[in-house]
Design a protein around this motif. Structure first.
Motif, PDB file in Angstrom:
ATOM      1  N   ASP A 117       0.796  -4.108   1.175  1.00 42.14           N
ATOM      2  CA  ASP A 117      -0.361  -4.879   1.645  1.00 42.14           C
ATOM      3  C   ASP A 117      -0.477  -6.246   0.975  1.00 42.14           C
ATOM      4  O   ASP A 117      -1.285  -7.073   1.398  1.00 42.14           O
ATOM      5  CB  ASP A 117      -1.655  -4.086   1.440  1.00 42.14           C
ATOM      6  CG  ASP A 117      -1.954  -3.805  -0.021  1.00 42.14           C
ATOM      7  OD1 ASP A 117      -1.013  -3.491  -0.784  1.00 42.14           O
ATOM      8  OD2 ASP A 117      -3.128  -3.900  -0.416  1.00 42.14           O
ATOM      9  N   MET A 118       0.336  -6.498  -0.047  1.00 41.65           N
ATOM     10  CA  MET A 118       0.307  -7.783  -0.735  1.00 41.65           C
ATOM     11  C   MET A 118       1.514  -8.663  -0.381  1.00 41.65           C
ATOM     12  O   MET A 118       1.681  -9.741  -0.951  1.00 41.65           O
ATOM     13  CB  MET A 118       0.276  -7.563  -2.256  1.00 41.65           C
ATOM     14  CG  MET A 118      -1.060  -7.046  -2.759  1.00 41.65           C
ATOM     15  SD  MET A 118      -2.351  -8.302  -2.586  1.00 41.65           S
ATOM     16  CE  MET A 118      -3.797  -7.370  -3.124  1.00 41.65           C
ATOM     17  N   VAL A 119       2.335  -8.221   0.550  1.00 40.97           N
ATOM     18  CA  VAL A 119       3.546  -8.981   0.894  1.00 40.97           C
ATOM     19  C   VAL A 119       3.203 -10.361   1.435  1.00 40.97           C
ATOM     20  O   VAL A 119       3.805 -11.370   1.034  1.00 40.97           O
ATOM     21  CB  VAL A 119       4.408  -8.205   1.906  1.00 40.97           C
ATOM     22  CG1 VAL A 119       5.498  -9.103   2.503  1.00 40.97           C
ATOM     23  CG2 VAL A 119       5.048  -6.997   1.239  1.00 40.97           C
ATOM     24  N   ALA A 120       2.269 -10.448   2.351  1.00 38.34           N
ATOM     25  CA  ALA A 120       1.933 -11.737   2.954  1.00 38.34           C
ATOM     26  C   ALA A 120       1.436 -12.724   1.894  1.00 38.34           C
ATOM     27  O   ALA A 120       1.785 -13.918   1.920  1.00 38.34           O
ATOM     28  CB  ALA A 120       0.885 -11.557   4.052  1.00 38.34           C
ATOM     29  N   VAL A 121       0.627 -12.231   0.960  1.00 39.64           N
ATOM     30  CA  VAL A 121       0.132 -13.086  -0.121  1.00 39.64           C
ATOM     31  C   VAL A 121       1.291 -13.566  -0.987  1.00 39.64           C
ATOM     32  O   VAL A 121       1.387 -14.750  -1.345  1.00 39.64           O
ATOM     33  CB  VAL A 121      -0.895 -12.324  -0.992  1.00 39.64           C
ATOM     34  CG1 VAL A 121      -1.325 -13.169  -2.191  1.00 39.64           C
ATOM     35  CG2 VAL A 121      -2.102 -11.928  -0.159  1.00 39.64           C
ATOM     36  N   ALA A 122       2.198 -12.646  -1.327  1.00 41.16           N
ATOM     37  CA  ALA A 122       3.344 -13.004  -2.162  1.00 41.16           C
ATOM     38  C   ALA A 122       4.259 -13.994  -1.456  1.00 41.16           C
ATOM     39  O   ALA A 122       4.759 -14.944  -2.072  1.00 41.16           O
ATOM     40  CB  ALA A 122       4.122 -11.743  -2.545  1.00 41.16           C
ATOM     41  N   LEU A 151       8.073   5.233   7.495  1.00 34.86           N
ATOM     42  CA  LEU A 151       8.664   4.184   8.329  1.00 34.86           C
ATOM     43  C   LEU A 151       7.617   3.151   8.740  1.00 34.86           C
ATOM     44  O   LEU A 151       7.918   1.952   8.812  1.00 34.86           O
ATOM     45  CB  LEU A 151       9.323   4.807   9.557  1.00 34.86           C
ATOM     46  CG  LEU A 151      10.532   5.703   9.272  1.00 34.86           C
ATOM     47  CD1 LEU A 151      11.069   6.291  10.566  1.00 34.86           C
ATOM     48  CD2 LEU A 151      11.626   4.935   8.540  1.00 34.86           C
ATOM     49  N   ALA A 152       6.395   3.599   9.000  1.00 34.73           N
ATOM     50  CA  ALA A 152       5.325   2.650   9.324  1.00 34.73           C
ATOM     51  C   ALA A 152       5.066   1.724   8.144  1.00 34.73           C
ATOM     52  O   ALA A 152       4.850   0.514   8.316  1.00 34.73           O
ATOM     53  CB  ALA A 152       4.055   3.411   9.704  1.00 34.73           C
ATOM     54  N   ASP A 153       5.086   2.286   6.937  1.00 39.45           N
ATOM     55  CA  ASP A 153       4.916   1.507   5.704  1.00 39.45           C
ATOM     56  C   ASP A 153       5.985   0.415   5.613  1.00 39.45           C
ATOM     57  O   ASP A 153       5.694  -0.752   5.317  1.00 39.45           O
ATOM     58  CB  ASP A 153       5.037   2.466   4.521  1.00 39.45           C
ATOM     59  CG  ASP A 153       4.307   2.006   3.273  1.00 39.45           C
ATOM     60  OD1 ASP A 153       3.383   1.196   3.396  1.00 39.45           O
ATOM     61  OD2 ASP A 153       4.650   2.506   2.185  1.00 39.45           O
TER      62      ASP A 153
END
Length: 330
Positions: A117-122, A151-153
């Motif tokens: 959930d923090m990928v976009a921020v990173a 897989l959804a994750d």
């Protein structure tokens, strides 16, 4: 199938399998089990003795400076806490790009590693740099979730722009001997990564209990298409050690010799000092070889390691030790 090791041997070639093609190894549960249990047994005493011996190697000051910069460039700067905030992740990204703001010659780290959930921020934080974004997925750290959830994750992290996925294997299935289930999960996750994300497969070596299991897990993951094999999540008592990392380095060396495919290695958890990092680099050079001395093929999963590397780097440059307040708090 695999050959046996010479009695009592633990040389740079010990534990290698034969050059027979790996065709049909994963065609069935029985064929996969036969292959994995046919791998040479690990001489634990020899493995630990060799790891300890390589750990005593000393290097000169100029080589040490090179090794410290190389280690910095191999760090996956990591925050995997329930209290992670966008602000913390942005700060982590800034530190990854410029670990020492007072010295522009300091290399950037390889990646920042965050929850999905923090990928976009990173990604936004490291935009315009060569720093990658890695994301743990597949119900990290326990891996206890249905495959559809895992897989959804992964797909959500990939859609958000992650460059790398760090997945955890189903240790329960592995320890129960259901190797084909573990293989098929890794294969499915690899497919979900598409062409945009490399896959690191985490074994949680502290829970696999034996060196034989670590060797089997290494070959299993590589057969399933792993781009990296990784020791641990950093969330259990026993994480990366020189011995289990040496064993995994032997596995990737031998896998490339047999298949022509190169796979990376990532020790994670418990590596906190520059001295430790240099020992691991010696293991890489002496076991897998110089081809792995690059952050495309070797990483450190760490949070506190980077600060010690920076302090040692400043010591080599100035001749004196700086206090911990000379580096930012992660």
């Amino acid at each position: 199938m695999p050959t046996s090791v010479s009695p009592g041997a633990h040389s740079p070639t010990a534990g290698r399998v034969s050059n027979a093609p790996l065709t049909d190894v994963t065609a069935s549960h029985s064929s996969l089990r036969r292959f994995l249990h046919g791998l040479p047994g690990v001489d634990a005493v020899g493995l630990e003795a060799r790891a300890a011996s390589l750990g005593t190697r000393s290097i000169k000051a100029d080589a040490k400076a090179y090794a410290i910069d190389l280690a910095i460039s191999m760090v996956d700067l990591t925050t995997l806490e329930g209290a992670d905030t966008p602000g913390k992740v942005r700060a982590l990204g800034a530190k990854a790009m410029r670990p020492d703001p007072t010295d522009r010659a300091t290399p950037a780290t390889a990646a920042v590693c965050v929850y999905p959930d923090m990928v976009a921020v990173a990604k936004e934080a490291v935009a315009g740099s060569d720093v990658k974004v890695a994301s743990v997925a597949t119900a990290f750290p326990a891996g206890r979730a249905p495959l559809a959830v895992k897989l959804a994750d992964v797909r959500e992290a990939v859609a958000a722009g992650t460059d790398e996925i760090d997945m955890v294997i189903d240790r329960g299935a592995f320890l129960a001997g259901d190797y084909l289930k573990v293989h098929d999960e890794i294969t499915a996750v690899k497919e979900a990564c598409g062409t945009s994300a490399r896959l690191k497969v985490i074994f949680e070596t502290g829970e696999l209990s034996t060196y034989d299991n670590i060797r089997r897990a290494s070959w299993l993951a590589m057969l399933a298409g792993a781009d990296f094999i990784k020791t641990s999540t950093g969330k259990v008592a026993v994480n990366a050690t020189p011995s289990n990392t040496l064993l995994m380095l032997e596995a990737v060396r031998d896998f490339r010799a047999q298949t022509g495919v190169q796979v990376g290695v990532k020790p994670a958890g418990g590596i906190r000092t520059s001295k430790d990092a240099v020992k691991f680099l010696v293991l890489v050079n002496e076991t897998a070889g110089a081809d792995w001395l690059d952050n495309h093929w070797f990483r450190f999963g760490a949070s506190s390691l980077l600060n010690d590397l920076l302090l040692q780097r400043q010591k080599l440059a100035t001749g004196r030790y700086s206090g911990p307040d000379y580096v930012t708090v992660d």
